[in-house]
Design an enzyme around this catalytic site. Structure first.
Site, PDB file in Angstrom:
ATOM      1  N   CYS A  88       0.835  -1.202   0.000  1.00  0.00           N
ATOM      2  CA  CYS A  88       0.000   0.000   0.000  1.00  0.00           C
ATOM      3  C   CYS A  88       0.877   1.263   0.000  1.00  0.00           C
ATOM      4  O   CYS A  88       1.551   1.528  -0.969  1.00  0.00           O
ATOM      5  CB  CYS A  88      -1.004  -0.034   1.144  1.00  0.00           C
ATOM      6  SG  CYS A  88      -2.285  -1.255   0.856  1.00  0.00           S
ATOM      7  N   HIS A 185      -3.506  -5.474   0.851  1.00  0.00           N
ATOM      8  CA  HIS A 185      -2.915  -5.986   2.096  1.00  0.00           C
ATOM      9  C   HIS A 185      -2.810  -7.511   2.047  1.00  0.00           C
ATOM     10  O   HIS A 185      -3.793  -8.214   2.298  1.00  0.00           O
ATOM     11  CB  HIS A 185      -3.770  -5.574   3.298  1.00  0.00           C
ATOM     12  CG  HIS A 185      -3.661  -4.122   3.642  1.00  0.00           C
ATOM     13  ND1 HIS A 185      -2.593  -3.615   4.346  1.00  0.00           N
ATOM     14  CD2 HIS A 185      -4.470  -3.074   3.355  1.00  0.00           C
ATOM     15  CE1 HIS A 185      -2.755  -2.301   4.497  1.00  0.00           C
ATOM     16  NE2 HIS A 185      -3.879  -1.951   3.900  1.00  0.00           N
ATOM     17  N   GLU A 187      -1.372  -9.326   4.169  1.00  0.00           N
ATOM     18  CA  GLU A 187      -1.281  -9.853   5.534  1.00  0.00           C
ATOM     19  C   GLU A 187      -2.625 -10.142   6.174  1.00  0.00           C
ATOM     20  O   GLU A 187      -2.695 -10.826   7.208  1.00  0.00           O
ATOM     21  CB  GLU A 187      -0.497  -8.876   6.426  1.00  0.00           C
ATOM     22  CG  GLU A 187      -1.203  -7.570   6.753  1.00  0.00           C
ATOM     23  CD  GLU A 187      -1.024  -6.479   5.701  1.00  0.00           C
ATOM     24  OE1 GLU A 187      -1.295  -5.308   6.021  1.00  0.00           O
ATOM     25  OE2 GLU A 187      -0.632  -6.810   4.561  1.00  0.00           O
ATOM     26  N   SER A 239       1.554 -12.050  37.661  1.00  0.00           N
ATOM     27  CA  SER A 239       0.273 -11.368  37.615  1.00  0.00           C
ATOM     28  C   SER A 239      -0.897 -12.329  37.494  1.00  0.00           C
ATOM     29  O   SER A 239      -2.046 -11.937  37.684  1.00  0.00           O
ATOM     30  CB  SER A 239       0.239 -10.423  36.409  1.00  0.00           C
ATOM     31  OG  SER A 239       0.259 -11.170  35.200  1.00  0.00           O
ATOM     32  N   GLY A 241      -1.399 -13.755  34.623  1.00  0.00           N
ATOM     33  CA  GLY A 241      -1.618 -13.790  33.188  1.00  0.00           C
ATOM     34  C   GLY A 241      -0.663 -14.737  32.470  1.00  0.00           C
ATOM     35  O   GLY A 241       0.290 -15.261  33.061  1.00  0.00           O
ATOM     36  N   VAL A 242      -0.917 -14.925  31.199  1.00  0.00           N
ATOM     37  CA  VAL A 242      -0.126 -15.843  30.382  1.00  0.00           C
ATOM     38  C   VAL A 242       1.325 -15.389  30.295  1.00  0.00           C
ATOM     39  O   VAL A 242       2.260 -16.180  30.465  1.00  0.00           O
ATOM     40  CB  VAL A 242      -0.721 -15.957  28.962  1.00  0.00           C
ATOM     41  CG1 VAL A 242       0.162 -16.835  28.080  1.00  0.00           C
ATOM     42  CG2 VAL A 242      -2.131 -16.510  29.018  1.00  0.00           C
TER      43      VAL A 242
END
Length: 529
Positions: A88, A185, A187, A239, A241-242
């Site tokens: 683009c 695009h 992607e 935390s 989290g992952v």
């Protein structure tokens, strides 16, 4: 930059001109087994040279080549004589800088509405010549267009590879120099053969192998951590989290007893999450975890603060303060490990020309005190979320933990709109738990990329039991996404939403109304703050 990858590894450098899809380009390249990084287009040329790429991808941009004259690819990109793929805006600046012409095309010429200049949406590109990038002529490629400007004259050496009825230069190539441009695009999933096009570029044209895989990533990171840390002690913030869980598993394997995990219970976590974190890591022999109950400190520090960015920075600063305090109790602690991942870094960055906008600051990369006494160790800093999850499974973490929905670093602090109060956090915790529980019960949790409740500090009239109520509102949010850069709201069945709403209103004191967020990203972000 961590550079835990092999410096001799074949790799691609993506120059970011500020497009919303730039991260997605990076993820696609990584999924093809090729290491890549994303630099702002105006990065120091010496850093580009030091990266030693095998090829370059120029991203899209909201900029315009005929208006934003400073938004160009740096000269060193051309000096290297390496392959280039412009996407683009990346294609347009490639053309403009090599002597071609780019012009603004009005909406009328494209056959679109009078009040717009852009061409967005599905299109079919017909290939009219053979190319290393797209294969044989005579193909009809389903693509996703997004542009306002267009190429009107090619530079010397280029030829047309593909076109649409409205875009005569949809794919262009100078195959003697291995320069390519696409006006769509590749992607995004809407471009059906986009990944194949990117594969041809990174593998066939740039000559990169497919050696960027979980096993290699883990081994290289383990060695990188050992070399960087040596015999020094590391403190890691858990935390729940992952990201922090994967960092903990990685560091524990790399340095063992040199790691001390500190779990800060901020009072802004999900229901029972503090106990779950301690229980999970008690199952890992040798893992040292210290729990710090800091809810009072957080609620006091957040009193009267309603600006989202201020809240994020306060939470981040207090997090570091607590770590510094605890670090003084740990002999020879030199490092603070964090679960910063690549999207955190990119979203919190900008460039000097302002084409890459700061969407929001992240607690791991924003708000760190200048006088912090610990050095930062961020072994996931160059990884995307899907790579982190794959690594977690390879390190032996439970699948349910690894594929848990994302939870923001500041926790419920950014899911409570406006000022954060203890009573708001408790209400939200209970509502959120009911929401997620019902998604599990109805086998919807794994279909959803992220789901959570939001507390709205406004009151609404309702009837609870036989009594009139004037109480708070809970908003529910659930989205489907591949990359978290764009997202669609999840169409949860009405009967399930009805069950969730009834349970929240009847079981959570202080709530009289439940609403469902049906905003996509863009224009909305996934989180509300």
């Amino acid at each position: 930059m961590n550079t835990f990858h092999d410096p001799q590894q074949q790799k691609i450098l993506i120059l970011d001109f500020g497009a919303q899809y730039t991260q997605l380009i990076g993820r696609c390249v990584r999924e093809l087994g090729v290491y890549c990084e994303i630099f702002p287009f105006d990065v120091d040329p010496d850093k580009i040279k030091a990266f030693a790429a095998n090829g370059f991808i120029l991203s899209g941009s909201p900029a315009s080549t005929y208006q934003d004259h400073e938004t160009n690819a740096p000269g060193i990109v051309f000096d290297t004589r390496l392959p280039i793929l412009g996407i683009c805006y990346g294609m347009q600046t490639l053309v403009s800088q090599l002597g071609g012409v780019v012009e603004n095309t009005t909406a009328q010429e494209y056959g679109y509405a009078e009040n717009g200049h852009a061409e967005y949406g599905h299109a079919v590109v017909n290939t009219c010549a053979n190319s290393k990038l797209c294969g044989p002529a005579g193909q009809a490629l389903a693509v996703w267009m997004s542009h306002g400007d267009r190429v009107s004259e090619l530079p010397a050496g280029f030829k047309v590879i593909g076109a649409t009825g409205r875009c005569p230069y949809a794919i262009i190539a100078d195959e003697d120099r291995d320069y390519y441009g696409v006006q769509f695009h590749p992607e995004v999933t809407h471009t059906v053969d986009g990944k194949r096009i990117l594969s041809r570029f990174v593998h066939d044209i740039c000559g990169c192998g497919a050696d960027w895989v979980s096993a290699n990533i883990i081994e290289s990171q383990l060695q990188w951590v050992k070399n960087r840390v040596g015999s020094e002690r590391v403190i890691l913030g858990l935390s729940g989290g992952v990201d922090s869980a994967v960092v903990a598993a990685l560091l524990h394997r790399a340095i063992g007893a040199q790691l001390t995990c500190i779990f800060v219970d901020t009072g802004l976590l999900r229901l029972h999450e503090g106990d779950q974190v301690m229980e999970t890591f008690s199952e890992h022999p040798g893992a040292k975890v210290i729990r710090v109950n800091a809810a009072d400190d957080y609620f006091e520090r957040l009193k009267g603060i309603d600006d989202p960015e201020q809240k994020r920075k306060i939470i981040g600063n207090l997090f570091i303060e607590i770590f510094e305090r605890e670090s003084r109790k740990i002999k020879n602690a030199k490092w603070l490990a964090q679960g910063t991942i690549y999207p955190d870094v990119i979203e919190s960055a900008g460039n000097k020309h302002g084409t890459a906008k700061v969407i929001k600051s992240h607690h791991n990369v924003g708000g760190l005190p200048a006088d912090m006494n610990l050095k930062l160790l961020e072994p996931l800093r160059e990884l995307f979320k899907d790579e982190v999850r794959s690594m977690g499974l390879a390190l032996g973490l439970p699948k349910k933990m690894v594929y848990r929905h994302p939870f923001p670093g500041p926790g419920l602090g950014v899911r409570i709109l406006g000022e954060v109060k203890r009573e708001y956090a408790e209400i939200l915790r209970q509502a959120d738990a009911i929401f997620l529980e019902e998604l599990y019960v109805h086998d919807l949790y794994d279909e959803i990329s992220q789901a959570f409740a939001v507390f709205l500090p406004i009151k609404s009239v309702g009837v609870v039991g036989d009594n009139r109520a004037y109480e708070y509102i809970i908003a529910l949010r659930a989205v489907e996404t591949v990359d978290f850069m764009t997202a669609r709201w999840k169409q949860i069945p009405y009967d399930v939403l009805g069950v969730i709403s009834n349970r929240i209103i009847n079981e959570v004191r202080g709530i009289s109304r439940v609403v469902y967020d049906i905003s996509g990203k863009p224009p909305a972000t996934i989180e509300w703050e």
